[in-house]
Design a protein around this motif. Structure first.
Motif, PDB file in Angstrom:
ATOM      1  N   LEU A   4      43.458  25.936  41.043  1.00 15.89           N
ATOM      2  CA  LEU A   4      42.074  26.202  40.707  1.00 15.89           C
ATOM      3  C   LEU A   4      41.330  24.877  40.673  1.00 15.89           C
ATOM      4  O   LEU A   4      41.716  23.975  39.936  1.00 15.89           O
ATOM      5  N   ALA A  24      39.854  29.305  43.915  1.00 16.31           N
ATOM      6  CA  ALA A  24      41.300  29.481  43.887  1.00 16.31           C
ATOM      7  C   ALA A  24      41.876  29.388  45.286  1.00 16.31           C
ATOM      8  O   ALA A  24      41.266  29.851  46.256  1.00 16.31           O
ATOM      9  N   ILE A  31      43.243  38.984  43.430  1.00 12.27           N
ATOM     10  CA  ILE A  31      42.713  38.418  42.201  1.00 12.27           C
ATOM     11  C   ILE A  31      42.250  39.563  41.309  1.00 12.27           C
ATOM     12  O   ILE A  31      41.403  40.360  41.710  1.00 12.27           O
ATOM     13  N   MET A  34      38.787  36.527  37.222  1.00 13.36           N
ATOM     14  CA  MET A  34      38.502  35.101  37.143  1.00 13.36           C
ATOM     15  C   MET A  34      37.457  34.884  36.067  1.00 13.36           C
ATOM     16  O   MET A  34      36.605  35.745  35.843  1.00 13.36           O
ATOM     17  N   ASN A  50      34.105  36.375  31.901  1.00 14.97           N
ATOM     18  CA  ASN A  50      34.976  36.616  33.037  1.00 14.97           C
ATOM     19  C   ASN A  50      34.454  37.781  33.856  1.00 14.97           C
ATOM     20  O   ASN A  50      33.563  38.517  33.433  1.00 14.97           O
ATOM     21  N   SER A  53      37.658  41.652  39.900  1.00 15.98           N
ATOM     22  CA  SER A  53      37.407  41.781  41.334  1.00 15.98           C
ATOM     23  C   SER A  53      36.507  42.968  41.642  1.00 15.98           C
ATOM     24  O   SER A  53      35.858  42.988  42.692  1.00 15.98           O
ATOM     25  N   LYS A  76      37.205  33.617  47.087  1.00 18.04           N
ATOM     26  CA  LYS A  76      38.060  33.401  45.913  1.00 18.04           C
ATOM     27  C   LYS A  76      37.406  32.395  44.975  1.00 18.04           C
ATOM     28  O   LYS A  76      38.048  31.463  44.478  1.00 18.04           O
ATOM     29  N   CYS A  95      38.501  26.915  34.092  1.00 19.21           N
ATOM     30  CA  CYS A  95      38.602  28.100  34.918  1.00 19.21           C
ATOM     31  C   CYS A  95      39.967  28.745  34.716  1.00 19.21           C
ATOM     32  O   CYS A  95      40.976  28.050  34.571  1.00 19.21           O
ATOM     33  N   THR A  97      42.423  32.397  35.963  1.00 20.88           N
ATOM     34  CA  THR A  97      42.517  33.566  36.826  1.00 20.88           C
ATOM     35  C   THR A  97      43.798  34.322  36.547  1.00 20.88           C
ATOM     36  O   THR A  97      44.790  33.753  36.087  1.00 20.88           O
ATOM     37  N   ARG A 109      49.097  34.111  35.702  1.00 19.69           N
ATOM     38  CA  ARG A 109      47.872  33.482  35.214  1.00 19.69           C
ATOM     39  C   ARG A 109      47.912  31.987  35.499  1.00 19.69           C
ATOM     40  O   ARG A 109      48.957  31.343  35.363  1.00 19.69           O
TER      41      ARG A 109
END
Length: 121
Positions: A4, A24, A31, A34, A50, A53, A76, A95, A97, A109
């Motif tokens: 990331l 990412a 994903i 994120m 957050n 997707s 991404k 960050c 994800t 993660r």
């Protein structure tokens, strides 16, 4: 393995704006989420916002109405536009994800290294 890469931190005056970005890369099938956490000196790391997707979004109460998170599935990438910044927003922003590296039950993660946001006169 997923990396990331964050950008956009810096010094800004109270009431100013910054835009954080995180991209990412690596072995990613899907994903799931994120977003951004932050950690100020002497405080625990907290979730700021957050996005899934599918476009579902969460904001921490103190940033609701001031911050806007958005994502680009194809790239991404997640962005966080931060407006009306306050001194209490000063923190290292990380960050994070949650991803599937391949089809199946495995979920991983990852964390970025952090970007410093300083809100000060």
């Amino acid at each position: 393995q997923v990396q990331l890469v964050e950008s956009g931190g810096g010094l800004v005056q109270p009431g100013g704006s910054l835009r954080l970005s995180c991209t990412a890369s690596g072995t990613i099938f899907s994903i799931l989420v994120m977003g951004w956490y932050r950690q100020a000196p002497g405080k625990k790391r907290e979730l700021v916002a957050n996005i899934t997707s599918g476009g579902m979004i969460y904001y921490e109460d103190s940033v609701e109405g001031r911050f806007t998170i958005s994502g680009d599935n194809a790239e991404k990438t997640v962005h966080q536009q931060m407006n009306s910044l306050k001194p209490e927003d000063t923190a290292v922003y990380y960050c994070n994800t949650e991803i599937q590296p391949r089809p199946g039950p495995l979920i991983e993660r990852y964390w970025g290294k952090g970007t410093l946001v300083t809100v000060s006169s």
